[in-house]
Design an enzyme around this catalytic site. Structure first.
Site, PDB file in Angstrom:
ATOM      1  N   ASP A 116      -5.753  -0.262  -1.944  1.00 19.43           N
ATOM      2  CA  ASP A 116      -6.547  -1.256  -2.691  1.00 19.43           C
ATOM      3  C   ASP A 116      -7.939  -1.601  -2.079  1.00 19.43           C
ATOM      4  OD1 ASP A 116      -5.328  -3.228  -1.085  1.00 19.43           O
ATOM      5  OD2 ASP A 116      -6.080  -4.606  -2.731  1.00 19.43           O
ATOM      6  N   ASP A 130      -4.949   1.839  10.827  1.00 18.49           N
ATOM      7  CA  ASP A 130      -6.304   1.813  11.113  1.00 18.49           C
ATOM      8  C   ASP A 130      -6.349   0.972  12.566  1.00 18.49           C
ATOM      9  OD1 ASP A 130      -8.835   1.141  10.942  1.00 18.49           O
ATOM     10  OD2 ASP A 130      -8.880  -0.635   9.401  1.00 18.49           O
ATOM     11  N   GLU A 189       3.932   4.217   6.040  1.00 20.81           N
ATOM     12  CA  GLU A 189       2.777   3.124   6.022  1.00 20.81           C
ATOM     13  C   GLU A 189       1.468   4.156   5.207  1.00 20.81           C
ATOM     14  OE1 GLU A 189       1.380   0.715   5.435  1.00 20.81           O
ATOM     15  OE2 GLU A 189       0.868  -0.256   7.247  1.00 20.81           O
ATOM     16  N   ASP A 190       0.974   3.551   4.352  1.00 21.05           N
ATOM     17  CA  ASP A 190      -0.048   4.204   3.845  1.00 21.05           C
ATOM     18  C   ASP A 190      -1.193   4.674   4.590  1.00 21.05           C
ATOM     19  OD1 ASP A 190      -0.628   1.459   4.152  1.00 21.05           O
ATOM     20  OD2 ASP A 190      -1.787   1.040   2.163  1.00 21.05           O
ATOM     21  N   LYS A 224      -6.621   6.358  11.190  1.00 24.48           N
ATOM     22  CA  LYS A 224      -7.935   6.301  11.547  1.00 24.48           C
ATOM     23  C   LYS A 224      -8.052   6.181  13.067  1.00 24.48           C
ATOM     24  CE  LYS A 224      -9.658   3.409   7.557  1.00 24.48           C
ATOM     25  NZ  LYS A 224     -10.248   2.377   7.253  1.00 24.48           N
ATOM     26  N   PHE A 275     -13.860   3.125   4.541  1.00 24.98           N
ATOM     27  CA  PHE A 275     -12.916   2.512   3.689  1.00 24.98           C
ATOM     28  C   PHE A 275     -12.530   3.301   2.606  1.00 24.98           C
ATOM     29  CE2 PHE A 275     -11.397  -0.639   0.741  1.00 24.98           C
ATOM     30  CZ  PHE A 275     -10.661  -1.345   1.592  1.00 24.98           C
ATOM     31  N   VAL A 276     -11.029   3.465   2.462  1.00 22.38           N
ATOM     32  CA  VAL A 276     -10.681   4.192   1.213  1.00 22.38           C
ATOM     33  C   VAL A 276      -9.710   3.397   0.123  1.00 22.38           C
ATOM     34  CG1 VAL A 276     -10.760   6.581   2.510  1.00 22.38           C
ATOM     35  CG2 VAL A 276      -8.618   5.056   2.589  1.00 22.38           C
ATOM     36  N   GLY A 331       0.845  -1.131  -0.048  1.00 21.47           N
ATOM     37  CA  GLY A 331      -0.005   0.023   0.183  1.00 21.47           C
ATOM     38  C   GLY A 331       0.790   1.172  -0.100  1.00 21.47           C
TER      39      GLY A 331
HETATM   40  P1  IMP Z   1      -4.301  -2.202  10.699  1.00 29.49           P
HETATM   41  O1  IMP Z   1      -3.245  -3.302  11.166  1.00 29.49           O
HETATM   42  O2  IMP Z   1      -5.845  -2.362  11.143  1.00 29.49           O
HETATM   43  O3  IMP Z   1      -3.540  -0.801  10.953  1.00 29.49           O
HETATM   44  O4  IMP Z   1      -4.062  -2.055   9.244  1.00 29.49           O
HETATM   45  C1  IMP Z   1      -3.367  -1.626   8.472  1.00 29.49           C
HETATM   46  C2  IMP Z   1      -3.378  -2.050   7.193  1.00 29.49           C
HETATM   47  O5  IMP Z   1      -4.777  -2.307   6.558  1.00 29.49           O
HETATM   48  C3  IMP Z   1      -2.919  -0.984   6.097  1.00 29.49           C
HETATM   49  O6  IMP Z   1      -1.678  -0.993   5.731  1.00 29.49           O
HETATM   50  C4  IMP Z   1      -3.933  -1.153   4.726  1.00 29.49           C
HETATM   51  O7  IMP Z   1      -3.172  -2.184   3.993  1.00 29.49           O
HETATM   52  C5  IMP Z   1      -5.084  -1.841   5.250  1.00 29.49           C
HETATM   53  N1  IMP Z   1      -6.122  -0.895   5.459  1.00 29.49           N
HETATM   54  C6  IMP Z   1      -6.759  -0.476   6.726  1.00 29.49           C
HETATM   55  N2  IMP Z   1      -7.655   0.585   6.246  1.00 29.49           N
HETATM   56  C7  IMP Z   1      -7.732   0.502   4.880  1.00 29.49           C
HETATM   57  C8  IMP Z   1      -8.708   1.224   3.733  1.00 29.49           C
HETATM   58  O8  IMP Z   1      -9.596   1.989   4.444  1.00 29.49           O
HETATM   59  N3  IMP Z   1      -8.274   1.123   2.550  1.00 29.49           N
HETATM   60  C9  IMP Z   1      -7.538   0.086   2.100  1.00 29.49           C
HETATM   61  N4  IMP Z   1      -6.553  -0.616   2.831  1.00 29.49           N
HETATM   62  C10 IMP Z   1      -6.981  -0.254   4.496  1.00 29.49           C
END
Ligand code: IMP
Length: 177
Positions: A160, A104, A100-101, A132, A153-154, A46
């Site tokens: 993606d 979440d 990181e993109d 987020k 969700f983006v 990402g």
């Molecule tokens: P986390 O472990 O929940 O913080 O998730 C992180 C990863 O989930 C990111 O690196 C993204 O690849 C993916 N992700 C989380 N939210 C989104 C979203 O809104 N769109 C696309 N990918 C997301």
């Protein structure tokens, strides 16, 4: 409006706004890491577009090494990272900045930070394009953030939905209608 698989997404963060946020972040990183030769570690897939734009604007000597973690499934984090691929060998004593993109729940980052800390870096921080805050479930060392968004969700600018949308030059959000 664009359609990816069976879902509609609408424009959310424009290219010009992304460019401005990335440039500001690059300037801060260049200031904060002056003389430290940081090791920038983008997390694939990402972050590839964010990282490519960001590092071009970093004006100090630095190194770049990509890693990859387990993939994300739509609408919820797996909450578990199976494997981290490509961890650079030369982490000990280095100043690590993870790119990181989107953060979440933060669980992916928590796992990555834990693995890298075992390799005894001099410091470890995170630069994320999107955060987020309402979804965060854990504390992670975020030093730079581009935009705070809600739980929506983006896609786009590297992110993606089920494999599609990474190529979009701006960020789109799921149209819930
Ligand atoms: P986390 O472990 O929940 O913080 O998730 C992180 C990863 O989930 C990111 O690196 C993204 O690849 C993916 N992700 C989380 N939210 C989104 C979203 O809104 N769109 C696309 N990918 C997301």
């Amino acid at each position: 409006m664009i359609r990816l698989h069976e879902l509609d997404f609408k424009p959310f963060i424009a290219e010009a706004d992304l460019a401005r946020a990335v440039a500001e972040m690059a300037a801060r990183i260049s200031r904060d890491y002056e003389g430290l030769n940081p090791l920038l570690v983008p997390i694939l897939n990402g972050s590839f577009m964010f990282a490519a734009d960001l590092v071009r604007l970093i004006t100090i000597p630095c190194e770049i090494s990509f890693i990859k973690v387990a993939s994300y499934e739509f609408a919820e984090s797996k909450g578990q990272v199976e494997e981290i691929l490509g961890l650079p060998a030369e982490v000990a004593g280095r100043h690590i900045l993870l790119l990181e993109d989107i953060v979440d729940t933060g669980l992916t980052m928590q796992e990555v930070v834990r693995s890298i800390r075992e390799l005894q870096p001099a410091s470890i921080h995170i630069a994320t394009l999107l955060l987020k805050p309402d979804s965060l479930k854990t504390e992670v060392p975020i030093r730079y953030e581009g935009f705070r968004i809600g739980p929506e969700f983006v896609v786009g600018y590297g992110m993606d939905y089920d494999g599609q949308g990474r190529n979009l030059p701006c960020i789109h959000v799921l149209d819930a209608r």
